[in-house]
Design a protein around this motif. Structure first.
Motif, short mmCIF file in Angstrom:
data_model
loop_
_atom_site.label_atom_id
_atom_site.label_comp_id
_atom_site.label_asym_id
_atom_site.label_seq_id
_atom_site.Cartn_x
_atom_site.Cartn_y
_atom_site.Cartn_z
N PHE A 125 0.79 -1.22 0.00
CA PHE A 125 0.00 0.00 0.00
C PHE A 125 0.83 1.29 0.00
O PHE A 125 0.38 2.32 -0.48
CB PHE A 125 -0.94 0.02 1.21
N PHE A 126 2.04 1.23 0.54
CA PHE A 126 2.85 2.44 0.66
C PHE A 126 4.27 2.22 0.13
O PHE A 126 5.25 2.42 0.85
CB PHE A 126 2.90 2.90 2.12
N LEU A 175 -5.69 2.88 8.45
CA LEU A 175 -5.73 3.06 7.01
C LEU A 175 -5.30 1.78 6.31
O LEU A 175 -5.95 1.31 5.37
CB LEU A 175 -4.82 4.22 6.60
N THR A 176 -4.21 1.19 6.77
CA THR A 176 -3.72 -0.07 6.21
C THR A 176 -4.74 -1.18 6.38
O THR A 176 -5.02 -1.95 5.45
CB THR A 176 -2.39 -0.48 6.89
N ILE A 179 -7.90 -0.75 4.01
CA ILE A 179 -7.62 -1.13 2.62
C ILE A 179 -7.56 -2.65 2.50
O ILE A 179 -8.09 -3.24 1.56
CB ILE A 179 -6.30 -0.48 2.14
N THR A 206 -4.37 3.24 -5.20
CA THR A 206 -4.25 4.69 -5.01
C THR A 206 -5.61 5.30 -4.69
O THR A 206 -5.74 6.12 -3.77
CB THR A 206 -3.67 5.35 -6.28
N ARG A 209 -6.71 4.34 -1.20
CA ARG A 209 -5.96 5.04 -0.15
C ARG A 209 -6.61 6.39 0.18
O ARG A 209 -6.87 6.71 1.33
CB ARG A 209 -4.52 5.24 -0.59
N GLU A 213 -8.74 7.38 3.57
CA GLU A 213 -8.38 8.53 4.40
C GLU A 213 -9.62 9.37 4.70
O GLU A 213 -9.83 9.83 5.83
CB GLU A 213 -7.33 9.39 3.69
#
Length: 282
Positions: A125-126, A175-176, A179, A206, A209, A213
């Motif tokens: 994810f990041f 957040l992680t 997703i 994307t 994400r 948020e």
């Protein structure tokens, strides 16, 4: 600005022009200075505004306990991250970043390693933030003569993400998790495996994400009413029935797990992304 207290050679507490206490950081700000001296404004690199006495005590205590070389390294890593990501960070996030780095270094010196169970998800994810964190860990290892593991890269990644979304570290973890939960629902509803290197999947990540948020920050007051016409909403649902079925499951998840009601606009965007993934998978 007048110096009130000196925490170390590079960090001081001062009274700003509005007669409010601020914590200032910069090379040599406190060197050979005393309370009552004027701050050399040309040396100021960071300003931490103090909202209340409790926050003042916390900031001062943390910055006074973290060695100056660690503060300098943390500053360099976050500056590098800002340039690579081309984003402004929440200033107060620097303190938690430096504090975690200091704790990680202490653990490494004692031979203690912490397992990061989110590392796999963080890689997915990041990836940009993780690449930056890994560069930072490499820099720390060279400077401090220690061996911080890749698990620590994952922890620092969460702090970088946290700085971007202007929230708490818990928010970065949430957040992680959000997703991951959405992807799991889609995966098992459609009975497919994602091609994670595929461009459509990366675009979907994307989108998820930024969407996640918004959900976590519950910025409902910033969300306009549905711009999607009902006819278009129905048309998309009929055109992509499989994708819409997965979207409905995601909407249920968001409602029951995160107490968020997805708008028609959001459902249409999610459905279209899923439809592209289904088409590519097939």
């Amino acid at each position: 600005m007048e110096i009130l207290r000196i925490l170390n050679n590079n960090v001081v507490v001062a009274l700003n022009d509005d007669q409010k206490e601020v914590v200032l950081m910069g090379n040599g700000l406190g060197f050979q200075k005393k309370p009552g001296f004027q701050v050399d404004k040309s040396r100021i690199e960071k300003v931490f505004e103090i909202k209340n006495q409790v926050e003042s005590i916390r900031i001062e205590q943390m910055l006074s306990e973290i060695p100056e070389d660690v503060i300098a390294i943390a500053f360099d890593i976050l500056n590098y991250a800002k340039k690579k990501l081309n984003k402004e960070f929440n200033e107060t996030s620097f303190i938690s970043f430096a504090d975690h780095l200091h704790t990680a270094i202490q653990r490494a010196k004692k031979g203690i390693q912490m397992k990061n169970f989110l590392l796999w998800d963080i890689k997915r994810f990041f990836p940009e933030e993780l690449a930056i964190a890994r560069k930072g860990i490499q820099f720390v290892n060279e400077k401090m003569g220690i061996e911080l593991s890749d698990d620590e890269s994952g922890f620092l990644t969460l702090h970088i993400v946290n700085a971007e979304i202007d929230s708490t570290n818990e928010a970065a973890i949430n957040l992680t998790q959000m997703i991951e939960e959405i992807l799991t629902v889609i995966k098992y509803t459609l009975k497919i495996n994602f091609a994670e290197n595929d461009i459509y999947f990366q675009r979907f990540i994307t989108h998820l994400r930024f969407f996640s948020e918004r959900v976590l920050n519950a910025r409902l007051d910033e969300i306009e009413e549905d711009a999607v016409e009902n006819e278009l909403f129905v048309l998309i649902n009929k055109k992509y029935p499989e994708a819409f079925e997965a979207t409905k499951k995601v909407v249920e998840l968001l409602d029951t797990r995160w107490h968020y009601q997805a708008s028609k606009d959001e459902q249409v965007y999610i459905t279209i992304h899923i439809a592209r993934i289904i088409e590519k998978t097939k």
